[in-house]
Motif scaffolding. Structure first.
Motif, PDB file in Angstrom:
ATOM      1  N   TYR A  35       1.042  -1.121   0.093  1.00 58.97           N
ATOM      2  CA  TYR A  35      -0.144  -0.237  -0.257  1.00 58.97           C
ATOM      3  C   TYR A  35       0.911   1.181  -0.176  1.00 58.97           C
ATOM      4  O   TYR A  35       1.991   0.512   0.413  1.00 58.97           O
ATOM      5  CB  TYR A  35      -0.521  -0.141   1.400  1.00 58.97           C
ATOM      6  CG  TYR A  35      -1.590  -1.041   1.005  1.00 58.97           C
ATOM      7  CD1 TYR A  35      -1.496  -2.264   1.852  1.00 58.97           C
ATOM      8  CD2 TYR A  35      -3.289  -0.967   1.104  1.00 58.97           C
ATOM      9  CE1 TYR A  35      -2.208  -3.239   2.302  1.00 58.97           C
ATOM     10  CE2 TYR A  35      -4.129  -2.180   0.822  1.00 58.97           C
ATOM     11  CZ  TYR A  35      -3.265  -3.317   1.409  1.00 58.97           C
ATOM     12  OH  TYR A  35      -4.270  -4.333   1.693  1.00 58.97           O
ATOM     13  N   GLN A  37       1.261   5.623   0.973  1.00 57.25           N
ATOM     14  CA  GLN A  37       0.185   6.829   1.632  1.00 57.25           C
ATOM     15  C   GLN A  37       1.075   7.459   1.530  1.00 57.25           C
ATOM     16  O   GLN A  37       1.580   7.411   2.494  1.00 57.25           O
ATOM     17  CB  GLN A  37       0.012   5.535   2.663  1.00 57.25           C
ATOM     18  CG  GLN A  37      -1.407   7.020   4.114  1.00 57.25           C
ATOM     19  CD  GLN A  37      -1.543   6.919   5.410  1.00 57.25           C
ATOM     20  OE1 GLN A  37      -0.301   5.724   5.440  1.00 57.25           O
ATOM     21  NE2 GLN A  37      -2.528   7.186   5.842  1.00 57.25           N
ATOM     22  N   PHE A  87       3.539   0.406   3.078  1.00 62.27           N
ATOM     23  CA  PHE A  87       3.063  -0.195   4.000  1.00 62.27           C
ATOM     24  C   PHE A  87       3.198  -1.950   3.374  1.00 62.27           C
ATOM     25  O   PHE A  87       2.474  -1.755   2.469  1.00 62.27           O
ATOM     26  CB  PHE A  87       1.607  -0.402   4.706  1.00 62.27           C
ATOM     27  CG  PHE A  87       1.843   1.259   5.210  1.00 62.27           C
ATOM     28  CD1 PHE A  87       1.665   2.103   4.741  1.00 62.27           C
ATOM     29  CD2 PHE A  87       2.564   0.877   7.034  1.00 62.27           C
ATOM     30  CE1 PHE A  87       1.904   3.357   5.607  1.00 62.27           C
ATOM     31  CE2 PHE A  87       2.321   2.347   7.088  1.00 62.27           C
ATOM     32  CZ  PHE A  87       2.153   3.187   6.996  1.00 62.27           C
ATOM     33  N   PHE A  98      -0.756  -4.996   9.181  1.00 61.53           N
ATOM     34  CA  PHE A  98       0.018  -4.315   8.620  1.00 61.53           C
ATOM     35  C   PHE A  98       1.758  -3.939   9.673  1.00 61.53           C
ATOM     36  O   PHE A  98       1.992  -4.248  10.244  1.00 61.53           O
ATOM     37  CB  PHE A  98      -0.130  -3.005   8.470  1.00 61.53           C
ATOM     38  CG  PHE A  98      -1.407  -2.564   7.323  1.00 61.53           C
ATOM     39  CD1 PHE A  98      -2.578  -3.518   7.814  1.00 61.53           C
ATOM     40  CD2 PHE A  98      -1.197  -2.201   6.471  1.00 61.53           C
ATOM     41  CE1 PHE A  98      -3.623  -2.821   6.579  1.00 61.53           C
ATOM     42  CE2 PHE A  98      -1.840  -2.354   4.860  1.00 61.53           C
ATOM     43  CZ  PHE A  98      -3.032  -2.297   5.559  1.00 61.53           C
ATOM     44  N   GLY A  99       2.388  -3.836   8.701  1.00 61.29           N
ATOM     45  CA  GLY A  99       3.976  -3.292   8.911  1.00 61.29           C
ATOM     46  C   GLY A  99       3.611  -2.459   9.430  1.00 61.29           C
ATOM     47  O   GLY A  99       2.691  -1.327   9.411  1.00 61.29           O
ATOM     48  N   THR A 100       4.686  -1.551  10.483  1.00 62.79           N
ATOM     49  CA  THR A 100       5.429   0.257   9.867  1.00 62.79           C
ATOM     50  C   THR A 100       5.426   0.487   9.368  1.00 62.79           C
ATOM     51  O   THR A 100       5.234   2.121   9.703  1.00 62.79           O
ATOM     52  CB  THR A 100       5.756   0.091  11.402  1.00 62.79           C
ATOM     53  OG1 THR A 100       7.174  -0.450  11.127  1.00 62.79           O
ATOM     54  CG2 THR A 100       5.384  -0.979  12.758  1.00 62.79           C
TER      55      THR A 100
ATOM     56  N   GLY B  42       2.916   2.611  12.569  1.00 66.00           N
ATOM     57  CA  GLY B  42       1.906   2.224  11.177  1.00 66.00           C
ATOM     58  C   GLY B  42       0.450   2.036  11.536  1.00 66.00           C
ATOM     59  O   GLY B  42      -0.506   2.902  12.213  1.00 66.00           O
ATOM     60  N   LEU B  43      -0.212   0.932  10.983  1.00 62.72           N
ATOM     61  CA  LEU B  43      -1.517   0.905  10.875  1.00 62.72           C
ATOM     62  C   LEU B  43      -1.626  -0.716  12.174  1.00 62.72           C
ATOM     63  O   LEU B  43      -1.351  -1.763  11.352  1.00 62.72           O
ATOM     64  CB  LEU B  43      -2.195   0.383   9.934  1.00 62.72           C
ATOM     65  CG  LEU B  43      -2.088   1.737   8.858  1.00 62.72           C
ATOM     66  CD1 LEU B  43      -1.849   1.551   7.658  1.00 62.72           C
ATOM     67  CD2 LEU B  43      -3.465   2.671   8.872  1.00 62.72           C
TER      68      LEU B  43
END
Lengths: 108, 108
Positions: A35, A37, A87, A98-100, B42-43
């Motif tokens: 992703y 962002q 991400f 998700f990763g950071t 992150g998420l």
């Protein structure tokens, strides 16, 4: 449990190629997605790998090695607009973790 | 993004008050997710749903509850808001995670 690791920051110049890595630990793995962002925006889906190998979509490519629990996102012909956070996320049983994220800064 | 809306977009509330965030989709997806996003983290998955009345906890579920009484709507409730719940909240739908625009919540 589940965990994903990404480098926190990557820098590159316009026109270059950059690779952003993701390693993960999870159970019930279905696939790895990526992703983008931009600051102040929502994450947007880029690509998904369920099987080993490389998936290409225009300037973006994503790679997965299930045996190594590793993947990467490759961006070619970098543009200033590619400056954003990226991400990786693991799809496991009913979940999307998700990763950071890796912050990519593209310089002229 | 078309097909998924979050409301409200911004909210300021006082510590100790209840708050409900709404996620509405028109895509008829089975999976819906609530994430919070904070700098450096992150998420992080709060709760997720895999069908009407089928929900489960994510990584950071303490202090949050959810409900899904129909396919289109997934509600996130903070029963008694705390300052640590100041964050940007994203809803996502589908296996690959199409995201809403986010809700910026400030607890004062």
């Amino acid at each position: 449990g589940q965990s994903l690791e990404q480098p926190s920051e990557v820098t590159a110049v316009e026109g270059a190629i950059v690779q952003m890595n993701c390693t993960y630990q999870t159970s019930g793995f279905y696939g790895l997605s990526w992703y983008q962002q931009h600051d102040g925006g929502a994450p947007t889906f880029l690509s998904y790998n369920a099987l080993d190998g490389l998936e290409e979509t225009g300037r973006f490519s994503s790679f997965l090695s299930r045996s190594d629990s590793y993947g990467y996102l490759l961006l070619q012909e970098l543009q200033m607009k590619d400056s954003a956070s990226y991400f990786c996320a693991v799809s496991s049983t009913d979940k999307l973790i998700f990763g950071t994220g890796t912050r990519l800064q593209v310089f002229p | 993004d078309a097909g998924i809306t979050q409301s409200p977009r911004h909210k300021v509330t006082e510590t100790g008050t209840p708050v409900t965030l709404r996620c509405h989709q028109t895509e008829n997806h089975r999976y819906m997710y609530w994430y919070r996003q904070d700098p450096g983290h992150g998420l992080r998955l709060i709760h997720y749903s895999y069908g009407v009345k089928d929900t489960d906890k994510g990584e950071v579920s303490d202090g949050y509850s959810v409900s899904r009484s129909k396919t289109e709507d997934f509600l996130l409730t903070l029963e008694s808001a705390t300052s640590s719940q100041t964050s940007v909240y994203f809803c996502a739908i589908g296996g690959y995670g199409t995201f809403g625009s986010g809700t910026r919540l400030t607890v004062v």
